[in-house]
Design a protein around this motif. Structure first.
Motif, mmCIF file in Angstrom:
data_model
loop_
_atom_site.group_PDB
_atom_site.id
_atom_site.type_symbol
_atom_site.label_atom_id
_atom_site.label_comp_id
_atom_site.label_asym_id
_atom_site.label_seq_id
_atom_site.Cartn_x
_atom_site.Cartn_y
_atom_site.Cartn_z
ATOM 1 N N THR A 40 -24.888 -10.645 -32.136
ATOM 2 C CA THR A 40 -25.089 -11.833 -32.224
ATOM 3 C C THR A 40 -24.140 -12.834 -33.088
ATOM 4 N N LEU A 41 -24.083 -12.039 -34.380
ATOM 5 C CA LEU A 41 -23.100 -12.814 -35.307
ATOM 6 C C LEU A 41 -21.706 -12.745 -34.949
ATOM 7 N N VAL A 42 -21.313 -11.491 -34.236
ATOM 8 C CA VAL A 42 -20.005 -11.571 -33.872
ATOM 9 C C VAL A 42 -19.552 -12.540 -32.787
ATOM 10 N N GLU A 43 -20.662 -12.632 -31.804
ATOM 11 C CA GLU A 43 -20.249 -13.598 -30.893
ATOM 12 C C GLU A 43 -20.328 -15.083 -31.255
ATOM 13 N N ALA A 44 -21.153 -15.322 -32.099
ATOM 14 C CA ALA A 44 -21.282 -16.453 -32.921
ATOM 15 C C ALA A 44 -19.956 -17.153 -33.750
ATOM 16 N N LEU A 45 -19.553 -16.146 -34.392
ATOM 17 C CA LEU A 45 -18.463 -16.426 -35.279
ATOM 18 C C LEU A 45 -17.251 -15.864 -35.105
ATOM 19 N N GLN A 46 -17.090 -14.782 -34.478
ATOM 20 C CA GLN A 46 -15.647 -14.309 -34.099
ATOM 21 C C GLN A 46 -15.403 -13.695 -32.563
ATOM 22 N N SER A 47 -16.080 -14.506 -31.515
ATOM 23 C CA SER A 47 -15.732 -14.312 -30.368
ATOM 24 C C SER A 47 -14.432 -14.795 -29.948
ATOM 25 N N ALA A 48 -13.715 -14.890 -28.915
ATOM 26 C CA ALA A 48 -12.531 -15.526 -28.595
ATOM 27 C C ALA A 48 -12.917 -17.008 -28.521
ATOM 28 N N GLU A 49 -14.014 -17.354 -28.098
ATOM 29 C CA GLU A 49 -14.252 -19.052 -28.144
ATOM 30 C C GLU A 49 -14.540 -19.445 -29.696
ATOM 31 N N ALA A 50 -15.112 -18.814 -30.389
ATOM 32 C CA ALA A 50 -15.393 -19.218 -31.731
ATOM 33 C C ALA A 50 -14.122 -19.287 -32.510
ATOM 34 N N ILE A 51 -13.241 -18.197 -32.111
ATOM 35 C CA ILE A 51 -11.869 -18.226 -32.828
ATOM 36 C C ILE A 51 -10.984 -19.389 -32.246
ATOM 37 N N GLU A 52 -11.077 -19.674 -31.181
ATOM 38 C CA GLU A 52 -10.273 -20.712 -30.384
ATOM 39 C C GLU A 52 -10.832 -22.079 -31.229
ATOM 40 N N GLU A 53 -12.176 -22.112 -31.300
ATOM 41 C CA GLU A 53 -12.912 -23.604 -32.018
ATOM 42 C C GLU A 53 -12.276 -23.422 -33.283
ATOM 43 N N ASP A 54 -12.435 -22.338 -33.993
ATOM 44 C CA ASP A 54 -11.885 -22.481 -35.432
ATOM 45 C C ASP A 54 -10.218 -22.969 -35.616
ATOM 46 N N ILE A 55 -9.430 -22.524 -34.627
ATOM 47 C CA ILE A 55 -8.272 -22.869 -34.658
ATOM 48 C C ILE A 55 -7.961 -24.322 -34.359
ATOM 49 N N ASP A 56 -8.846 -24.925 -33.678
ATOM 50 C CA ASP A 56 -8.956 -26.057 -33.142
ATOM 51 C C ASP A 56 -9.176 -27.063 -34.498
ATOM 52 N N ASN A 57 -9.973 -26.466 -35.242
ATOM 53 C CA ASN A 57 -10.253 -27.050 -36.528
ATOM 54 C C ASN A 57 -9.401 -26.689 -37.744
ATOM 55 N N ASP A 58 -8.235 -26.506 -37.521
ATOM 56 C CA ASP A 58 -7.243 -26.098 -38.342
ATOM 57 C C ASP A 58 -7.235 -24.951 -39.156
ATOM 58 N N VAL A 59 -8.013 -23.948 -38.583
ATOM 59 C CA VAL A 59 -8.189 -22.441 -39.252
ATOM 60 C C VAL A 59 -6.915 -21.741 -38.630
ATOM 61 N N ASN A 60 -6.297 -21.076 -39.752
ATOM 62 C CA ASN A 60 -5.112 -20.362 -39.375
ATOM 63 C C ASN A 60 -5.413 -18.778 -39.188
ATOM 64 N N TYR A 61 -5.280 -18.257 -38.129
ATOM 65 C CA TYR A 61 -5.737 -16.768 -37.924
ATOM 66 C C TYR A 61 -4.329 -16.157 -37.887
ATOM 67 N N PHE A 62 -4.276 -14.863 -38.438
ATOM 68 C CA PHE A 62 -3.256 -14.105 -38.295
ATOM 69 C C PHE A 62 -3.538 -12.619 -38.114
ATOM 70 N N LEU A 63 -2.857 -11.842 -37.410
ATOM 71 C CA LEU A 63 -2.927 -10.552 -36.811
ATOM 72 C C LEU A 63 -1.874 -9.875 -37.960
ATOM 73 N N VAL A 64 -2.329 -8.711 -38.297
ATOM 74 C CA VAL A 64 -1.907 -7.819 -39.397
ATOM 75 C C VAL A 64 -1.122 -6.500 -38.878
ATOM 76 N N PHE A 65 0.053 -6.522 -38.727
ATOM 77 C CA PHE A 65 0.927 -5.380 -38.187
ATOM 78 C C PHE A 65 1.557 -4.408 -39.013
ATOM 79 N N LEU A 66 1.332 -3.048 -38.994
ATOM 80 C CA LEU A 66 2.264 -2.113 -39.838
ATOM 81 C C LEU A 66 3.134 -1.558 -38.784
#
Length: 163
Positions: A40-66
């Protein structure tokens, strides 16, 4: 080899981030939450929809690659005089290799460059190794934070570093 950071903006990367978040959150938090609550926490806070909403609210997400390997992700948001480091998760085999330290230092340089006076983060209160990680980098504990997502209580500790 130094990691590369890829800004998450396109739908493909949002879904990749959500999948990675689910994997890492289940690994990190399984000792603190029953499986259904964690889902439930993952769905509410880190689902694609939640991440997209964060991005719409000026949160910057970055993937880390090596190289070509996806090894983690992080997210931050600037507000007033502070950079909030909202997420920093690495796959277990990449922890303790100075990658997290470099990400935190990059966020601190960015905050300074943008004229922000401090960096804040919230760490799960029971994740003592993570608190120690931040303390070793000059962060101090401010206060406990009672937060709830989807009706599930999350015990967090707010930490900050003055720049």
């Amino acid at each position: 080899m130094k990691p590369d950071y890829k800004l998450v903006a396109k739908a493909k990367y949002i879904h990749t981030t959500a999948d990675l978040a689910s994997e890492l959150w289940h690994e990190v938090y399984k000792r603190y939450y029953p499986a259904k609550q964690l889902d439930t926490l993952v769905e509410a806070l880190q689902s694609a929809e939640a991440i997209e909403e964060d991005i719409d609210n000026d949160v910057n997400y970055f993937l880390v690659f090596l190289g070509d390997k996806l090894i983690g992700y992080f997210a931050w948001k600037m507000e007033n005089t502070v950079l909030h480091l909202l997420h920093l998760y690495l796959k277990p085999e990449y922890r303790g290799k100075a990658i997290g330290r470099d990400i935190v230092m990059s966020c601190e340089r960015l905050a300074r460059g943008e004229g922000r006076g401090r960096v804040c983060c919230e760490v799960h209160t029971k994740c003592l190794p993570v608190q120690q990680f931040f303390k070793a980098r000059g962060y101090r504990i401010l206060k406990p934070v009672e937060n709830a997502a989807a009706g599930i209580s999350m015990q967090l500790t707010e930490m900050e570093k003055m720049l």
